[in-house]
Design a protein around this motif. Structure first.
Motif, PDB file in Angstrom:
ATOM      1  N   SER A  22      -6.102 -10.413  10.047  1.00  0.00           N
ATOM      2  CA  SER A  22      -5.176 -10.783   8.972  1.00  0.00           C
ATOM      3  C   SER A  22      -4.042 -11.691   9.432  1.00  0.00           C
ATOM      4  N   SER A 281      -9.520  -6.155  12.980  1.00  0.00           N
ATOM      5  CA  SER A 281      -8.910  -5.648  11.753  1.00  0.00           C
ATOM      6  C   SER A 281      -8.100  -4.392  12.059  1.00  0.00           C
ATOM      7  N   ASN A 331       5.129  -8.550   4.637  1.00  0.00           N
ATOM      8  CA  ASN A 331       4.385  -7.300   4.500  1.00  0.00           C
ATOM      9  C   ASN A 331       4.509  -6.456   5.764  1.00  0.00           C
ATOM     10  N   LEU A 406      -6.872   2.103   0.706  1.00  0.00           N
ATOM     11  CA  LEU A 406      -6.812   0.639   0.774  1.00  0.00           C
ATOM     12  C   LEU A 406      -6.670   0.033  -0.618  1.00  0.00           C
ATOM     13  N   GLN A 407      -7.391   0.570  -1.573  1.00  0.00           N
ATOM     14  CA  GLN A 407      -7.299   0.074  -2.946  1.00  0.00           C
ATOM     15  C   GLN A 407      -5.900   0.300  -3.518  1.00  0.00           C
ATOM     16  N   ARG A 409      -3.066   0.722  -1.845  1.00  0.00           N
ATOM     17  CA  ARG A 409      -2.095  -0.133  -1.157  1.00  0.00           C
ATOM     18  C   ARG A 409      -2.171  -1.567  -1.708  1.00  0.00           C
ATOM     19  N   HIS A 410      -3.373  -2.078  -1.920  1.00  0.00           N
ATOM     20  CA  HIS A 410      -3.535  -3.434  -2.460  1.00  0.00           C
ATOM     21  C   HIS A 410      -2.918  -3.549  -3.853  1.00  0.00           C
ATOM     22  N   GLN A 411      -3.122  -2.547  -4.673  1.00  0.00           N
ATOM     23  CA  GLN A 411      -2.566  -2.570  -6.026  1.00  0.00           C
ATOM     24  C   GLN A 411      -1.044  -2.661  -5.994  1.00  0.00           C
ATOM     25  N   TYR A 412      -0.421  -1.900  -5.112  1.00  0.00           N
ATOM     26  CA  TYR A 412       1.042  -1.925  -5.050  1.00  0.00           C
ATOM     27  C   TYR A 412       1.561  -3.177  -4.341  1.00  0.00           C
ATOM     28  N   ASP A 413       0.800  -3.723  -3.419  1.00  0.00           N
ATOM     29  CA  ASP A 413       1.180  -5.018  -2.832  1.00  0.00           C
ATOM     30  C   ASP A 413       1.274  -6.078  -3.920  1.00  0.00           C
ATOM     31  N   GLU A 414       0.304  -6.065  -4.828  1.00  0.00           N
ATOM     32  CA  GLU A 414       0.302  -7.048  -5.922  1.00  0.00           C
ATOM     33  C   GLU A 414       1.462  -6.805  -6.883  1.00  0.00           C
ATOM     34  N   LYS A 417       4.687  -8.130  -5.369  1.00  0.00           N
ATOM     35  CA  LYS A 417       4.786  -9.594  -5.386  1.00  0.00           C
ATOM     36  C   LYS A 417       5.376 -10.096  -6.703  1.00  0.00           C
TER      37      LYS A 417
END
Length: 469
Positions: A22, A281, A331, A406-407, A409-414, A417
């Motif tokens: 990443s 990763s 991040n 992981l899902q 965490r990705h949702q809250y990252d978005e 933003k």
């Protein structure tokens, strides 16, 4: 070193930003001490504190501290009776620190610059007196180095530092001498209870070191002046216990990340840094810290290997917690796995949180149901009763839970933003941390219920009853 807690057996990993998948700088470590010694998660808020002073409960080390204390995450002990042992975290300036990787210095060095066990700085104090006061990884190294110069060190240690650009590994090799090396951006390092840094380039900005280091070595006839300055040969140990306890773990980690290179597990010549065959990763790093020589003759989880498993694995029963501290732009991820790494899951917490999920701040030496540490430990203990029978239930839970985490965490990252209001960002972070924590502990409580139910049939008192009675 704190003999009550018994710090002696961690394993560390450091990954440069061009070596990671990443583009993140990642550092991490398994904190190994005792099989039943809970850790807590903490979010320490930014504060101003006059007359800020640290006084150790483990020895007589004490230090005046700056009045401004930066916010930072950490994983303190369940009790501060023997010291704080905050161990790891990320501060508000995106600086990560993990302390410490316990190591050993040789008798030649100890004869001329012994550790000050009475007043020198110990592992238990390092994160507390360094991480809340630095804005870069380099500053972290320099601050700790100055503390060692002024107060002395009480033990040999390896300390991990990182920011968004650099990863540094620092090693204390005697009462007043230390070195630090910047991990090359395209490389990684794995360390296992040995002084590991190799040749020091005194003209490179990729190295830092204590004042007078060369003079100290040459004046005390610890190394010839006409040879390259090999830190780990000058200060470190090379004994039989290293070959079974330490070097095989480095070999195992390097085999996982660079399988193209053939090496021997009992080699003293394993390099400190190495380039990976493929980008690393976060999950690859977790796999390294969870390793127990899986599916080899050294794997202790296979009962058949009881007499042939002569090498100490990376993941062991004494792991209190394992962490990976990941930094990439704005991040930050404080990955945290409670208990035995191979039996747990890494929760991707936001370190800038202000509210610790309830069960993650609970837990004492004796088992309790309201502690995240004990939730994961209980499941592991039940699986250990017969891993061949219950191991698949554990691995299935791990896979499903990791995917959900992981899902989430990705949702809250978005969401973050899209949110520009700072107060609302903090609310989102706290909400995310709560959901991430609950997702993990709920999954393991469900696993525990399944294991207990199934194991009711494992009693030795089972007897085939006459259906007519």
């Amino acid at each position: 070193m704190n003999t009550t807690v018994g710090r002696s057996s961690c394993t560390s990993i450091l990954i440069g930003k061009k070596a990671s998948l990443s583009g993140s700088v990642i550092i991490g470590r398994n904190e190994d001490a005792k099989t039943a010694w809970p850790k807590h998660l903490a979010f320490n808020l930014h504060q101003e504190k006059k007359n800020n002073h640290f006084k150790s409960k483990d020895n007589k080390f004490e230090l005046d501290l700056p009045e401004t204390i930066f916010a930072y995450s950490s994983t303190p002990e369940w009790t501060d009776k023997y010291g704080v042992f905050e161990e790891d975290g990320i501060n508000e300036y995106h600086v990560a620190m993990s302390a410490t990787e316990s190591a050993y210095a040789n008798d030649r060095v100890m004869a001329v610059d012994p550790f000050d066990t009475e007043k020198g700085i110990l592992e238990e104090a390092m994160v507390t007196v360094v991480l809340p006061y630095v804005k870069t990884a380099r500053q972290g190294v320099k601050r700790l180095g100055q503390i060692v110069a002024d107060h002395g060190a009480a033990e040999a240690d390896g300390i991990l530092f990182a920011d968004r650009d650099e990863a540094w590994y620092m090693e204390i090799g005697s009462g007043h001498h230390w070195v630090a090396e910047r991990i090359p951006d395209d490389s990684y390092a794995i360390v296992a209870n040995q002084l590991a840094i190799q040749e020091i380039d005194f003209n490179s900005e990729d190295f830092m070191y204590s004042d007078g280091l060369q003079e100290f070595v040459y004046q005390n006839h610890l190394w010839p002046q006409d040879r390259p300055f090999i830190w780990r040969d000058i200060f470190g140990t090379h004994d039989d216990s290293d070959l079974h306890y330490n070097t095989p773990r480095v070999w195992s980690g390097q085999q996982l990340l660079t399988p193209s290179v053939e090496q021997a597990p009992e080699s003293f010549n394993l390099p400190f840094t190495r380039k990976p065959d493929s980008p690393i990763s976060s999950q690859d790093a977790q796999r390294v810290l969870s390793d127990h020589y899986n599916n080899t003759v050294f794997d202790l989880t296979n009962a058949k290997n009881k007499n042939s498993a002569t090498f100490r694995p990376i993941s062991v029963a004494t792991t209190q917690e394992s962490h990976l501290l990941e930094l990439n732009g704005e991040n930050m991820i404080h990955w945290l796995a409670m208990g035995v790494t191979a039996q747990s899951v890494y929760v991707p917490f936001y370190p800038q949180g202000t509210k610790v999920p309830y069960t993650w701040k609970n837990g004492k030496e004796t088992y309790t149901q309201n502690s995240a540490y004990w939730v994961f430990k209980l499941a592991g203990v039940l699986v250990d009763r017969d891993r061949s029978k219950y191991g698949s239930a554990l691995s299935n839970t791990q896979s499903a839970t990791n995917a959900k985490l992981l899902q989430l965490r990705h949702q809250y990252d978005e969401k973050l933003k899209q949110e520009t209001d700072l107060a609302k960002q903090v609310d989102l972070v706290n909400e995310a941390n709560s959901k991430l924590a609950k997702t993990a502990t709920d999954a393991y409580q469900k696993l525990t219920a399944k294991l207990i139910t199934e194991q009711t049939g494992d009693s030795p008192l089972r007897f085939k009853m006459d259906p007519n009675l």
